[in-house]
Design a protein around this motif. Sequence first.
Motif, PDB file in Angstrom:
ATOM      1  N   VAL A 126     -10.101   5.400   7.832  1.00 21.61           N
ATOM      2  CA  VAL A 126      -9.518   6.721   7.567  1.00 21.61           C
ATOM      3  C   VAL A 126      -8.393   7.016   8.554  1.00 21.61           C
ATOM      4  N   GLU A 129      -5.373   4.764   7.741  1.00 23.52           N
ATOM      5  CA  GLU A 129      -4.748   5.193   6.488  1.00 23.52           C
ATOM      6  C   GLU A 129      -3.945   6.474   6.676  1.00 23.52           C
ATOM      7  N   ASP A 130      -4.418   7.358   7.543  1.00 22.58           N
ATOM      8  CA  ASP A 130      -3.663   8.577   7.843  1.00 22.58           C
ATOM      9  C   ASP A 130      -2.352   8.229   8.540  1.00 22.58           C
ATOM     10  N   GLU A 131      -2.391   7.256   9.437  1.00 23.11           N
ATOM     11  CA  GLU A 131      -1.167   6.824  10.111  1.00 23.11           C
ATOM     12  C   GLU A 131      -0.183   6.226   9.113  1.00 23.11           C
ATOM     13  N   ALA A 133       0.022   6.945   5.925  1.00 23.73           N
ATOM     14  CA  ALA A 133       0.537   8.053   5.111  1.00 23.73           C
ATOM     15  C   ALA A 133       1.625   8.819   5.849  1.00 23.73           C
ATOM     16  N   SER A 134       1.444   9.017   7.151  1.00 25.21           N
ATOM     17  CA  SER A 134       2.457   9.714   7.945  1.00 25.21           C
ATOM     18  C   SER A 134       3.749   8.910   8.015  1.00 25.21           C
TER      19      SER A 134
END
Length: 278
Positions: A126, A129-131, A133-134
Amino acid sequence: MDLGLIVGLALAFGALLAMISMEGASISALLLPAPMVLVFGGTIAVGIASGTLRDAMQAVKSLGRAFRGDRRSPRSVIATVVGYAEKARTEGLLSLEQGVSDEKDPFLRQALQSIADGIDAEDLRVLLEDEIASAAARNRTASRFFMTLGGFAPTVGIIGTVVSLTHVLEKLDKPDTLGPLIAAAFVATLWGLLSANFIWLPIGGRLQRLGELELERMTVLMEGMLAVQAGAAPTFVEERLSALVSDAAKPGKGKSKNKTDKVGSTRDGTPPLAGFGS
């Protein structure tokens, strides 16, 4: 360093200069300050107005990357991840913390530190994946800014031509000056089309492609480090990541020693990765 943008723009402007020379025209007839100020200044101004100042600043910062290119391709990081897999298998996951300070890639450095800290695999996915997306959002912003400039530039050029033709109509009583004035009026349209197709759109397209390669590289790193955390064999990690990279050289036949057998474990005794690659 990838010189694709520099080479491409040099060839494009070289072709333009060649045409001007073959036509017997003068380059000075195109280098008129007034239409160039309107086209470049007006295009950049409305580009900034169509977004936020922060978007424009971020796009300007990305110009260096557009000309320089990315030094690390998705394929180039496979060997790095495999090296960490070998280290984790022989020395344990805590040994990965030794490479945190030496690792230059911030994304990989974060993954190493998280694994060494004992973060859960699902939480690690998670986080990474957030990195990703950023990073995708930043790349889209920079690319979209220059694409927007490419859309505005031809219209701004037409505005300049209309303004100049208005001035031409005021000189109808002087027929001998109409030719040069009309020619100068169309220079604004020329620079609008030229800047859009020779500068803004190529830069925007270049940043879009570099962004795709960066996301591919980050995805390879994420899947690789999750495999390292799960204790996967280095040969399996290499084959798995090579399959994820579109231009990677695929491993030779029979290279892998960890094929899954009928009972659900690999031949070298490594348990299968739950959720790996999902």
